[in-house]
Enzyme design. Structure first.
Site, mmCIF file in Angstrom:
data_model
loop_
_atom_site.group_PDB
_atom_site.id
_atom_site.type_symbol
_atom_site.label_atom_id
_atom_site.label_comp_id
_atom_site.label_asym_id
_atom_site.label_seq_id
_atom_site.Cartn_x
_atom_site.Cartn_y
_atom_site.Cartn_z
ATOM 1 N N ASP A 35 4.673 13.144 15.335
ATOM 2 C CA ASP A 35 4.672 13.220 14.150
ATOM 3 C C ASP A 35 3.169 13.287 13.115
ATOM 4 O OD1 ASP A 35 6.149 12.731 11.606
ATOM 5 O OD2 ASP A 35 5.617 11.342 11.836
ATOM 6 N N LYS A 75 2.225 -3.452 8.802
ATOM 7 C CA LYS A 75 3.344 -2.771 8.988
ATOM 8 C C LYS A 75 4.139 -3.648 9.393
ATOM 9 C CE LYS A 75 3.025 0.511 11.305
ATOM 10 N NZ LYS A 75 3.722 2.484 11.487
ATOM 11 N N VAL A 78 3.736 -0.856 4.339
ATOM 12 C CA VAL A 78 2.505 -1.263 4.678
ATOM 13 C C VAL A 78 2.184 -2.243 3.386
ATOM 14 C CG1 VAL A 78 0.538 -0.871 5.442
ATOM 15 C CG2 VAL A 78 2.407 0.906 5.959
ATOM 16 N N GLY A 131 6.340 3.908 4.791
ATOM 17 C CA GLY A 131 6.594 5.062 5.186
ATOM 18 C C GLY A 131 8.337 4.783 6.448
ATOM 19 N N GLY A 132 8.788 5.909 7.981
ATOM 20 C CA GLY A 132 10.006 6.082 7.850
ATOM 21 C C GLY A 132 9.949 4.481 9.075
ATOM 22 N N PHE A 133 8.747 3.651 9.733
ATOM 23 C CA PHE A 133 8.872 2.580 10.252
ATOM 24 C C PHE A 133 9.547 1.435 9.099
ATOM 25 C CE2 PHE A 133 7.510 -1.359 11.572
ATOM 26 C CZ PHE A 133 7.760 -1.662 13.307
ATOM 27 N N GLY A 134 8.601 1.351 7.903
ATOM 28 C CA GLY A 134 8.718 0.240 6.760
ATOM 29 C C GLY A 134 7.548 0.597 5.527
ATOM 30 N N LEU A 148 0.637 -1.266 -0.023
ATOM 31 C CA LEU A 148 -0.030 0.239 0.129
ATOM 32 C C LEU A 148 0.750 1.172 0.102
ATOM 33 C CD1 LEU A 148 -2.225 -0.832 2.614
ATOM 34 C CD2 LEU A 148 -2.776 -1.122 -0.074
ATOM 35 N N GLY A 149 2.237 1.218 0.876
ATOM 36 C CA GLY A 149 2.596 2.392 0.752
ATOM 37 C C GLY A 149 3.934 2.184 1.449
#
Length: 525
Positions: free
Chosen positions: A342, A245, A231, A226-229, A223-224
């Site tokens: 954030d 995630k 998704v 982010g900073g964590f990794g 799906l996309g």
């Protein structure tokens, strides 16, 4: 933890429950989410009679079940024990009472089998009664009730031979365990399970379920990121859609952020906060399972020329109000007082009805009831949404989130990003552009052109006014979220806003590194 007729497998880093062969979960939906306490039931009803005595499946290296519903005899051998169990329709398992010297005595279990564990280095062999249909399915592991004494003798001999090995392995296991239990990841897992047990709201999901749900983290389900990794969209065996995630090995965020999100958001419940459904830490894998948001994130709509037309003014106004309610809950009404740190458009998710939900609590912090401000040397977050006191000096408070909310409001109204926007005439970012229009009595020119025909000008004016009050440079000048909600819904005159923080300048970096930030480079103006 595993319930009846289920085995707790202790071989891996994290204990997990498995139904006995021929048994299935009593409540499959709970089992898929690692709620195992309901246990397992027989897949087929057992037929007890002269023509169908059933048989037994052998399990090795086991901690025997609870003996509350058992019977024993010290003089019977294993063959006699098996025959005795076959004669009683209520008998569900049998084993030696004493495994020393080749085994002796007999223990019979009646009813459900509870508290069984499997170990890879030690344990005892015992035999579970199953219908004949299950015996045929698991032929290699079966010890049928009609097998001859020769095979039973071989099994008994194997047990006696393994006794010496078991004694040695028990001693070795204690020595190895002393080292294993001191490994940091294992200590973290123990702490993790302790907190999960206290909450009882957050299921522990087996990695194999997550892999199956995402088709082994297929790129087609992504799906996309982010900073964590990344998704991924996943579908559990019961058909429920979820968002998963997965922590990236390349990410600056790791165990601390994972732990922070698990411990924090599991305690929060609000319609404008995304719901955490479960989590998994197995080996190097760290994953979080959320409710699936079919309309993705807010930035997917408002910053796209085509998709922005989908969100009319009434929907944007509704989203602004929903974000405000979620922040009010975090700051004042939840059992934990939380600073998100954030807040940005990509962290506002939209459900099927376009209800906004705040997500991503990996960088959030808990405040004491009487705490006003805190300071950090490790500044994390995204430029464009950070207030000047945090980006420059590391100070954060509930007013930090208020600043981010103000930026969100102006972005939702204008359809433009604060960072990356540039007024062609004055080289101002979005905050500077909005401030200039305000001082020149032209604030409605900030409005996204797609909204010109559908908007309520007085509502837009009030929202711009509130947004500018939230992004004022000094934290003391900004309203708290309870005042913001009253301002958005009221009709009273509002105070005049003062100059916003970071209202000019271009070329600021997209995000702050967790360990390479220089706080002397940027100065609030």
């Amino acid at each position: 933890m595993c319930g009846a007729n289920s085995i707790c497998n202790m071989d891996g880093n994290i204990p997990k429950c498995e139904c006995l062969k021929g048994f299935v979960p009593k409540f499959p939906e709970q089992w898929n989410m690692s709620y195992w306490s309901s246990g397992c039931v027989q897949r087929f009803n057992s037929v007890c009679g002269d023509d169908n005595l059933g048989g037994f499946l052998a399990y090795k290296e086991m901690k025997l079940p609870d003996t509350s519903l058992s019977w024993y005899n010290k003089t019977m051998n294993l063959v006699e024990c098996q025959k005795s169990c076959l004669k009683n329709c209520s008998c569900t398992a049998y084993s030696n009472l004493d495994i020393r010297n080749g085994g002796s005595g007999c223990v019979l279990w009646f009813g459900d089998l509870v508290d069984m564990r499997k170990f890879s280095q030690w344990g005892q062999e015992f035999y579970i009664r199953v219908p004949s249909s299950v015996l045929d399915e698991f032929e290699p592991a079966a010890v049928n009730g009609h097998q001859n004494k020769k095979k039973i003798g071989i099994i008994v001999g194997a047990i006696s031979f393994g006794l010496v090995i078991c004694v040695c392995l028990v001693i070795l296991r204690k020595r190895v365990a002393a080292r294993v239990y001191n490994i940091v990841p294992f200590q973290w897992q123990q702490e993790y399970f302790k907190v999960i047990k206290e909450d009882m709201d957050l299921p522990i999901v087996d990695l194999s379920i997550i892999v199956k749900a995402t088709d082994n983290f297929s790129s087609g389900n992504k799906l996309g990121e982010g900073g964590f990794g990344p998704v991924y969209k996943g579908t559990l065996t019961d058909g429920k859609e979820v968002a998963i995630k997965r922590n990236s090995k390349m990410s600056d965020q790791g165990l601390d952020e994972f732990k922070n999100e698990v411990f924090m958001i599991a305690k929060l419940q609000h319609r404008n906060l995304v719901k955490l459904l479960g989590c998994c830490i197995e080996g190097e894998e760290k994953t979080l399972i959320y409710e699936y948001m079919p309309n993705r994130s807010l930035d997917y709509f408002i910053f796209d020329e085509t998709r922005s037309k989908v969100l009319g003014w009434s929907q944007r106004s509704y989203i602004i109000a929903g974000i405000a309610r979620g922040l009010l809950y975090l700051h004042h009404d939840s059992r934990l007082r939380i600073i998100h740190r954030d807040l940005k458009t990509s962290n506002i998710l939209l459900d099927a009805h376009m209800n906004p939900k705040i997500s991503d609590f990996g960088l959030a912090r808990i405040f004491g009831v009487d705490q006003i401000e805190a300071k950090t040397k490790r500044m994390v977050g995204t430029y464009g949404y950070m207030p000047p006191e945090y980006a420059v000096h590391g100070h954060y408070s509930i007013k930090s989130d208020v600043f981010s909310f103000g930026v969100l409001v102006l972005e939702i109204i204008s359809g433009k990003k604060n960072k990356g926007f540039s007024d062609p005439e004055h080289s101002l970012n979005l905050l500077g552009h909005a401030w200039r229009l305000w001082t020149e009595n032209r604030p409605l020119e900030l409005l996204d052109r797609h909204l010109l025909e559908t908007c309520n000008s007085s509502e837009v004016f009030r929202c711009i006014h509130v947004g500018l009050l939230c992004v004022q440079q000094k934290p003391a000048d900004r309203p708290d979220m309870s005042s913001v909600i009253l301002m958005l819904n009221g009709e009273k005159l509002l105070p005049q806003p003062k100059m916003p923080g970071f209202y000019t300048g271009r070329g600021l970096p997209e995000a702050i590194s967790s360990n390479q930030m220089s706080v002397t480079t940027f100065v609030a103006r």
